[in-house]
Design a protein around this motif. Structure first.
Motif, PDB file in Angstrom:
ATOM      1  N   ARG A  38     -26.769 -17.659   0.632  1.00 27.17           N
ATOM      2  CA  ARG A  38     -25.693 -16.980   0.788  1.00 27.17           C
ATOM      3  C   ARG A  38     -26.498 -15.731   1.463  1.00 27.17           C
ATOM      4  O   ARG A  38     -27.456 -16.095   1.769  1.00 27.17           O
ATOM      5  CB  ARG A  38     -25.268 -16.122  -0.829  1.00 27.17           C
ATOM      6  N   GLY A  89     -24.235  -6.412 -11.744  1.00 23.81           N
ATOM      7  CA  GLY A  89     -25.580  -6.973 -10.879  1.00 23.81           C
ATOM      8  C   GLY A  89     -24.900  -5.679  -9.659  1.00 23.81           C
ATOM      9  O   GLY A  89     -25.550  -6.084  -8.538  1.00 23.81           O
ATOM     10  N   CYS A  90     -24.684  -4.314 -10.717  1.00 30.84           N
ATOM     11  CA  CYS A  90     -24.586  -2.887  -9.403  1.00 30.84           C
ATOM     12  C   CYS A  90     -25.653  -2.349  -8.881  1.00 30.84           C
ATOM     13  O   CYS A  90     -25.612  -0.907  -8.752  1.00 30.84           O
ATOM     14  CB  CYS A  90     -22.876  -2.284  -9.841  1.00 30.84           C
ATOM     15  N   ARG A 150     -21.091  -3.326  -6.776  1.00 33.18           N
ATOM     16  CA  ARG A 150     -22.361  -2.979  -5.757  1.00 33.18           C
ATOM     17  C   ARG A 150     -22.236  -3.496  -4.484  1.00 33.18           C
ATOM     18  O   ARG A 150     -20.525  -3.905  -4.184  1.00 33.18           O
ATOM     19  CB  ARG A 150     -22.971  -4.660  -5.796  1.00 33.18           C
ATOM     20  N   GLU A 190     -31.539  -1.191 -20.214  1.00 30.38           N
ATOM     21  CA  GLU A 190     -30.986  -1.594 -21.895  1.00 30.38           C
ATOM     22  C   GLU A 190     -32.026  -2.338 -22.696  1.00 30.38           C
ATOM     23  O   GLU A 190     -32.313  -3.316 -23.635  1.00 30.38           O
ATOM     24  CB  GLU A 190     -30.127  -3.133 -21.381  1.00 30.38           C
ATOM     25  N   ALA A 207     -27.721  -3.997  -2.843  1.00 32.66           N
ATOM     26  CA  ALA A 207     -27.565  -4.023  -4.591  1.00 32.66           C
ATOM     27  C   ALA A 207     -27.196  -2.700  -4.296  1.00 32.66           C
ATOM     28  O   ALA A 207     -26.740  -1.963  -5.198  1.00 32.66           O
ATOM     29  CB  ALA A 207     -29.292  -3.607  -4.663  1.00 32.66           C
ATOM     30  N   HIS A 247     -25.436  -1.038 -21.341  1.00 30.95           N
ATOM     31  CA  HIS A 247     -23.523  -1.017 -21.423  1.00 30.95           C
ATOM     32  C   HIS A 247     -23.017  -0.424 -22.474  1.00 30.95           C
ATOM     33  O   HIS A 247     -21.952  -0.416 -22.381  1.00 30.95           O
ATOM     34  CB  HIS A 247     -23.457  -2.683 -20.586  1.00 30.95           C
ATOM     35  N   GLN A 259     -35.619  -4.477 -18.302  1.00 32.45           N
ATOM     36  CA  GLN A 259     -34.567  -5.283 -18.828  1.00 32.45           C
ATOM     37  C   GLN A 259     -35.229  -6.931 -19.695  1.00 32.45           C
ATOM     38  O   GLN A 259     -34.526  -6.641 -20.683  1.00 32.45           O
ATOM     39  CB  GLN A 259     -33.404  -5.711 -18.063  1.00 32.45           C
ATOM     40  N   LYS A 266     -28.237  -1.247 -11.384  1.00 32.59           N
ATOM     41  CA  LYS A 266     -29.473  -0.418 -11.958  1.00 32.59           C
ATOM     42  C   LYS A 266     -30.731  -0.377 -12.235  1.00 32.59           C
ATOM     43  O   LYS A 266     -31.674   0.393 -11.913  1.00 32.59           O
ATOM     44  CB  LYS A 266     -28.333  -0.668 -13.745  1.00 32.59           C
ATOM     45  N   SER A 267     -30.495  -2.154 -12.112  1.00 29.56           N
ATOM     46  CA  SER A 267     -32.333  -2.490 -13.033  1.00 29.56           C
ATOM     47  C   SER A 267     -32.902  -2.006 -11.654  1.00 29.56           C
ATOM     48  O   SER A 267     -34.298  -1.745 -11.516  1.00 29.56           O
ATOM     49  CB  SER A 267     -32.696  -3.717 -13.659  1.00 29.56           C
TER      50      SER A 267
END
Ligand SMILES: Nc1ncnc2c1ncn2[C@@H]1O[C@H](COP(=O)(O)OP(=O)(O)OP(=O)(O)O)[C@@H](O)[C@H]1O
Ligand SMILES: [Mg+2]
Length: 261
Positions: free
Chosen positions: A33, A59-60, A230, A172, A38, A212, A95, A62-63
């Motif tokens: 890939r 997956g956007c 993302r 989270e 990110a 979330h 997380q 945040k972490s």
């Protein structure tokens, strides 16, 4: 590779304690890939004593954002920003709980306090109080693998809060808890924000919470940031005035539903 002027600035007046401008984080391609952007061009300002929640689709970024705020450039990533400013010390709860499998619960809880150079007797007394408050009394000598997911999470939060750093970055922290325990821990965190655990005269702590749970965000935060799909961008920065949760909730849910932004 990290390229941004990182300023660990001294605490002054009402200047923000965390600030990033134009933050972009890209992970290299792997396993067939292409590269993953990110975060793209994220601006964020968090004032002293503010409680800011960050929500957004899985997956956007945040972490990734929280890691950068913690001063930990994600490994292998290219991080660029016009500026990143952090004032004072912060504690980061990842997380994944990050408990050391070879340490029992109590020594795990005390690691951060030891690194911060706190008095051991005092840290031990605070830890015992918190074990009680978090429903972990009796498990001080347990190994992490002997704890449930929710217990591990509470232990990780306890460890993060114990040293009394002025800034808490929580990724989270309540995701594995049942609804009732979650609300209890929410109430504890809301109270901690006012009193702290670092002794008399402590100023209100600054918190950035990734969650979330929209209701959790509204319950705890002064402001909620919504990130897009993302590459994560801030698409909404919503103040939550006390007593105005219902309209804020509608605005938040609408922003989270808008997948095409
Ligand atoms: N170490 C890494 N190496 C490669 N890609 C990574 C790495 N860490 C994160 N990513 C990628 O960056 C993107 C953002 O990840 P991040 O963990 O920040 O998302 P998130 O918003 O926290 O998601 P979630 O809500 O599921 O926890 C994802 O596409 C992820 O695959
Ligand atoms: Mg995450």
């Amino acid at each position: 590779m990290t390229s941004f002027p990182l300023v660990d600035a001294p605490a002054t007046g009402s200047a923000p304690v965390l600030e990033v401008a134009g933050l972009t984080v890209t992970f290299p391609g792997a396993g067939g890939r292409g590269e993953v952007v990110a975060l793209r061009d994220v601006d964020l300002r968090v004032g002293r004593g503010e409680f800011v929640a960050v929500v957004g689709p899985s997956g956007c970024g945040k972490s990734t954002l929280l890691r950068v705020l913690a001063g930990l450039a994600p490994s292998g990533a290219t991080v660029s920003a016009r500026s990143v400013t952090r004032v004072g010390g912060s504690a980061w709860m990842p997380q994944r709980d990050g408990l050391l499998p070879w340490r029992r619960a109590l020594p795990n809880a005390l690691i951060g306090a030891r690194i911060a150079g706190l008095d051991r007797t005092e840290a031990l007394a605070t830890a015992r109080d918190l074990f009680d408050e978090f429903g972990l009394t009796g498990f001080e000598r347990s190994w992490p693998h002997e704890l449930s997911g929710g217990m591990r999470q509470r232990l990780a939060l306890l460890r993060t809060c114990l040293p009394g750093w002025p800034v808490l970055l929580l990724d989270e922290p309540f995701g594995a808890l049942d609804a009732l325990t979650r609300r209890r821990m929410n109430a504890w965190l809301a109270g901690l924000d006012l009193t702290g655990h670092g002794g008399p005269g402590e100023v209100r702590r600054t918190v950035v919470l990734v969650t979330h749970d929209v209701d959790e965000a509204l319950l705890l935060a002064d402001r909620v940031l919504v990130l897009s799909e993302r590459p994560g961008r801030v698409v909404l920065d919503l103040p939550v005035p006390p007593g105005e949760h219902d309209p804020a909730r509608r605005t938040l849910l609408a922003a989270l539903d808008r997948r095409d932004r």
